[in-house]
Design a protein around this motif. Structure first.
Motif, PDB file in Angstrom:
ATOM      1  N   ARG A   1       0.815  -1.220   0.000  1.00  0.00           N
ATOM      2  CA  ARG A   1       0.000   0.000   0.000  1.00  0.00           C
ATOM      3  C   ARG A   1       0.847   1.268   0.000  1.00  0.00           C
ATOM      4  NH1 ARG A   1      -2.042  -4.280   1.907  1.00  0.00           N
ATOM      5  NH2 ARG A   1      -4.263  -4.774   1.680  1.00  0.00           N
ATOM      6  N   GLY A   2       2.139   1.097  -0.232  1.00  0.00           N
ATOM      7  CA  GLY A   2       3.033   2.246  -0.329  1.00  0.00           C
ATOM      8  C   GLY A   2       3.264   2.960   0.986  1.00  0.00           C
ATOM      9  N   GLU A   3       3.126   2.242   2.107  1.00  0.00           N
ATOM     10  CA  GLU A   3       3.300   2.846   3.421  1.00  0.00           C
ATOM     11  C   GLU A   3       4.694   2.560   3.968  1.00  0.00           C
ATOM     12  OE1 GLU A   3       0.266   1.296   5.925  1.00  0.00           O
ATOM     13  OE2 GLU A   3      -1.391   1.965   4.651  1.00  0.00           O
ATOM     14  N   THR A   4       5.167   3.440   4.834  1.00  0.00           N
ATOM     15  CA  THR A   4       6.439   3.216   5.515  1.00  0.00           C
ATOM     16  C   THR A   4       6.250   2.147   6.564  1.00  0.00           C
ATOM     17  OG1 THR A   4       7.115   5.501   5.169  1.00  0.00           O
ATOM     18  CG2 THR A   4       8.262   4.266   6.906  1.00  0.00           C
ATOM     19  N   PHE A   5       7.149   1.162   6.582  1.00  0.00           N
ATOM     20  CA  PHE A   5       7.014   0.060   7.537  1.00  0.00           C
ATOM     21  C   PHE A   5       7.423   0.513   8.932  1.00  0.00           C
ATOM     22  CE2 PHE A   5       8.958  -4.114   9.123  1.00  0.00           C
ATOM     23  CZ  PHE A   5       7.793  -4.464   9.776  1.00  0.00           C
ATOM     24  N   ARG A   6       8.668   0.868   9.096  1.00  0.00           N
ATOM     25  CA  ARG A   6       9.140   1.328  10.392  1.00  0.00           C
ATOM     26  C   ARG A   6      10.107   2.483  10.190  1.00  0.00           C
ATOM     27  NH1 ARG A   6      10.219  -4.042  14.187  1.00  0.00           N
ATOM     28  NH2 ARG A   6       8.048  -4.701  14.272  1.00  0.00           N
ATOM     29  N   ALA A   7       9.934   3.520  10.977  1.00  0.00           N
ATOM     30  CA  ALA A   7      10.856   4.642  10.913  1.00  0.00           C
ATOM     31  C   ALA A   7      12.232   4.181  11.386  1.00  0.00           C
ATOM     32  CB  ALA A   7      10.362   5.791  11.773  1.00  0.00           C
ATOM     33  N   PRO A   8      13.298   4.648  10.741  1.00  0.00           N
ATOM     34  CA  PRO A   8      14.637   4.237  11.180  1.00  0.00           C
ATOM     35  C   PRO A   8      14.932   4.725  12.587  1.00  0.00           C
ATOM     36  CG  PRO A   8      14.772   6.039   9.582  1.00  0.00           C
ATOM     37  CD  PRO A   8      13.341   5.591   9.611  1.00  0.00           C
ATOM     38  N   ALA A   9      15.614   3.881  13.336  1.00  0.00           N
ATOM     39  CA  ALA A   9      15.996   4.259  14.705  1.00  0.00           C
ATOM     40  C   ALA A   9      17.237   5.123  14.666  1.00  0.00           C
ATOM     41  CB  ALA A   9      16.259   3.010  15.540  1.00  0.00           C
ATOM     42  N   ALA A  10      17.317   6.044  15.603  1.00  0.00           N
ATOM     43  CA  ALA A  10      18.510   6.877  15.698  1.00  0.00           C
ATOM     44  C   ALA A  10      19.684   6.040  16.192  1.00  0.00           C
ATOM     45  CB  ALA A  10      18.257   8.033  16.662  1.00  0.00           C
ATOM     46  N   GLN A  11      20.886   6.338  15.695  1.00  0.00           N
ATOM     47  CA  GLN A  11      22.067   5.628  16.155  1.00  0.00           C
ATOM     48  C   GLN A  11      22.832   6.431  17.205  1.00  0.00           C
ATOM     49  OE1 GLN A  11      24.524   3.528  13.360  1.00  0.00           O
ATOM     50  NE2 GLN A  11      22.936   3.532  11.812  1.00  0.00           N
ATOM     51  N   GLN A  12      22.347   7.629  17.506  1.00  0.00           N
ATOM     52  CA  GLN A  12      23.004   8.435  18.526  1.00  0.00           C
ATOM     53  C   GLN A  12      22.921   7.731  19.877  1.00  0.00           C
ATOM     54  OE1 GLN A  12      21.363  12.325  18.968  1.00  0.00           O
ATOM     55  NE2 GLN A  12      22.849  12.992  20.475  1.00  0.00           N
ATOM     56  N   GLY A  13      24.059   7.582  20.538  1.00  0.00           N
ATOM     57  CA  GLY A  13      24.096   6.918  21.821  1.00  0.00           C
ATOM     58  C   GLY A  13      24.412   5.447  21.739  1.00  0.00           C
ATOM     59  N   ASP A  14      24.445   4.877  20.532  1.00  0.00           N
ATOM     60  CA  ASP A  14      24.803   3.470  20.382  1.00  0.00           C
ATOM     61  C   ASP A  14      26.297   3.279  20.604  1.00  0.00           C
ATOM     62  OD1 ASP A  14      22.412   2.101  19.873  1.00  0.00           O
ATOM     63  OD2 ASP A  14      22.417   2.705  17.770  1.00  0.00           O
ATOM     64  N   ASN A  15      26.646   2.316  21.435  1.00  0.00           N
ATOM     65  CA  ASN A  15      28.046   1.921  21.562  1.00  0.00           C
ATOM     66  C   ASN A  15      28.390   1.039  20.371  1.00  0.00           C
ATOM     67  OD1 ASN A  15      30.220  -0.065  22.319  1.00  0.00           O
ATOM     68  ND2 ASN A  15      30.290   1.239  24.132  1.00  0.00           N
TER      69      ASN A  15
END
Length: 265
Positions: free
Chosen positions: A145-159
């Motif tokens: 249906r042309g919808e976004t599945f999941r918004a990308p997660a931020a990588q800020q703070g990732d070790n």
């Protein structure tokens, strides 16, 4: 001002009844006080994983009331970590991977406690396949249906080292399941629609009713069921229920294929 339930819930085309009616509203009560502290969602994940391990130890000893209550508390907190992350802009790739992987650890501990070292891992894998089916059916529903599945997660703070380790486990355990099921579902679509399915075929193949079924086999529902069976002193019925759930999904898959055939008539 702390966001309300509508802003912190994970938006889905089909709702999981147990999560939306029981566990998310309870989890939302914790968001505002937690947001005023430095509590991190990953700390919540590790804490509720510990509760799962305690519940598993209780089941192994034959206890029933404490494990049943611990499982429901774990489920509230399992919803809470994501809601806290969205409310406080702490969604990260590490958090997503850690949550999924700790759930596998907890499920393995529970099912091994109930069914031993031979059946427990097999039942854990079957549960993972049921949950992966829901993940893929939602992905395909949105894509059709042309919808976004999941918004990308931020990588800020990732070790970086921690993220790399979590990604490696995900690639070893989850990715093969997702690839196998994804290829199977695509092959079944092409067996009905031909080698080049149309956008209309893909929409017919991803009906909301099938997604509603898979959504209501989510982890919140699974732990609610296991808790209820434990209160009834029948926790060993849980593993056989997974076979029934798999049969229901197989029936839904046949129905999905039938929808494509009907849409072409």
């Amino acid at each position: 001002m702390t966001p309300g339930l509508a802003q912190t819930r994970k938006a889905r085309p089909a709702d999981e009844w147990a999560a939306e009616r029981i566990f998310r509203p309870l989890a939302q009560l914790l968001v505002a006080p937690a947001a005023r502290t430095k509590l991190r969602p990953t700390q919540v994940v590790l804490f509720h994983t510990g509760l799962t391990l305690l519940a598993a130890a209780g089941l192994r000893r034959g206890a029933w009331l404490a494990p049943a209550l611990l499982l429901q508390l774990k489920t509230v907190l399992d919803n809470f970590d994501g809601q806290l992350a969205r409310a406080t802009d702490q969604t990260t790739l590490s958090g997503r991977y850690l949550d999924s992987e700790m759930d596998v650890l907890g499920n393995l501990a529970l099912l091994t406690a109930l069914h031993g070292p031979l059946i427990g891992p097999s039942a854990t894998l079957l549960l993972s396949l049921i949950l992966s089916t829901d993940y893929l059916w939602e992905r395909d529903y949105r894509a059709a249906r042309g919808e976004t599945f999941r918004a990308p997660a931020a990588q800020q703070g990732d070790n970086p080292a921690v993220l790399a380790a979590l990604e490696k486990f995900y690639a070893l355990y989850f990715v093969p399941q997702e690839q196998m099921l994804s290829r199977l579902f695509e092959a079944r679509l092409r067996s009905v629609a031909g080698p080049q399915p149309t956008p209309q075929d893909r929409q017919a193949y991803t009906p909301l009713a099938a997604l509603t079924l898979s959504a209501n086999l989510g982890l919140s529902s699974q732990l609610l069921l296991l808790g209820a069976l434990t209160l009834l002193k029948r926790p060993h019925w849980y593993a056989p229920s997974l076979a029934v759930q798999a049969a229901a999904l197989l029936t839904a898959q046949v129905w999905r294929e039938r929808q494509v055939a009907l849409s072409r008539q």
